[in-house]
Write a protein that holds these residues in place. Structure first.
Motif, PDB file in Angstrom:
ATOM      1  N   MET A   1       0.832  -1.189   0.000  1.00 39.22           N
ATOM      2  CA  MET A   1       0.000   0.000   0.000  1.00 39.22           C
ATOM      3  C   MET A   1       0.875   1.250   0.000  1.00 39.22           C
ATOM      4  O   MET A   1       1.722   1.425   0.886  1.00 39.22           O
TER       5      MET A   1
ATOM      6  N   VAL B   1      -9.114   3.156   0.186  1.00 37.98           N
ATOM      7  CA  VAL B   1      -8.391   2.759  -1.021  1.00 37.98           C
ATOM      8  C   VAL B   1      -8.874   3.612  -2.188  1.00 37.98           C
ATOM      9  O   VAL B   1     -10.065   3.693  -2.469  1.00 37.98           O
TER      10      VAL B   1
ATOM     11  N   THR C   1      -1.593  -3.646   5.890  1.00 33.69           N
ATOM     12  CA  THR C   1      -1.525  -2.265   6.389  1.00 33.69           C
ATOM     13  C   THR C   1      -2.128  -2.162   7.775  1.00 33.69           C
ATOM     14  O   THR C   1      -1.573  -1.500   8.670  1.00 33.69           O
TER      15      THR C   1
END
Length: 217
Positions: A32, A94, A81
């Motif tokens: 990420m 996201v 994450t």
């Protein structure tokens, strides 16, 4: 039109398939690229791996890791994450898939872009030694250092030379690639972002420059 750069990113990239920047292969890891709000701008969040890890101790990376059976790349990036930064799912927004890249060893790594809301600098000491943030605007203005390396095939001692033309004199090809480096200095500390993390970061920044309005300012 909003001036929030993440809204431009969402408009340009959300819903698109990851861009394959390699040979393709087993989809086995995801990371990420996490943005954290800083006033009117954003910082990019980096981790420094714990020093007692067996693999790549002390190196700088993005949150992420191996995919578990049945996971999609995005699910893996979000889970890792959460585990590494000790954040809740609802804190992670996201924005879009970014790139799918292939490492030297042939592993596929997906990257995703997200905003982490209300992040307070938390992390799991089991995997992470520290976290630090770099302004996105600063990164967009940088030209990374590139260093060329040559890779040569070195067969193992039990390699079956009798099965290839030329045997031990087979003309193995060498390959060349560039390793990128970004250096961030703050409060007397120096952070060198290099290797595959810098490779993914550079690809993200290049897409910002070419596809996101205002990224070149």
């Amino acid at each position: 039109m909003t001036n929030d750069i993440t809204e431009h990113m969402r408009s340009a990239w959300a819903g698109k398939e990851p861009v394959l920047l390699g040979r393709g292969g087993i989809h086995n890891a995801a990371v990420m690229i996490a943005l954290v709000k800083n006033g009117e701008d954003y910082d990019v969040l980096f981790e420094k791996r714990a020093e007692d890890l067996d693999r790549q101790p002390g190196e700088i990376c993005f949150p992420g890791g191996a995919m578990e059976p049945g996971e999609t790349p995005e699910e893996a990036a979000v889970r890792e994450t959460m585990e590494e930064l000790l954040v809740r799912r609802e804190q992670i927004r996201v924005i879009a898939p970014l790139n799918e890249m292939v490492t030297i060893s042939g592993d596929d790594i997906f990257s995703f872009l997200a905003v982490i809301d209300d992040y307070e600098g938390t992390f799991s000491g089991d995997e992470v030694g520290e976290v630090f943030r770099v302004p996105l605007s600063w990164l967009l203005a940088q030209e990374p250092l590139g260093a060329d390396v040559e890779q040569t095939t070195i067969p193992s001692e039990d390699f079956p030379y009798d099965r290839i033309p030329g045997g031990r004199n087979y003309p193995w090809r060498s390959s060349h690639r560039t390793i990128w480096f970004y250096r961030w200095e703050k409060d007397g500390r120096i952070y060198d972002i290099w290797g595959f993390t810098a490779h993914m970061l550079r690809a993200f920044l290049k897409r910002c420059h070419s596809e996101i309005p205002g990224a070149n300012q």
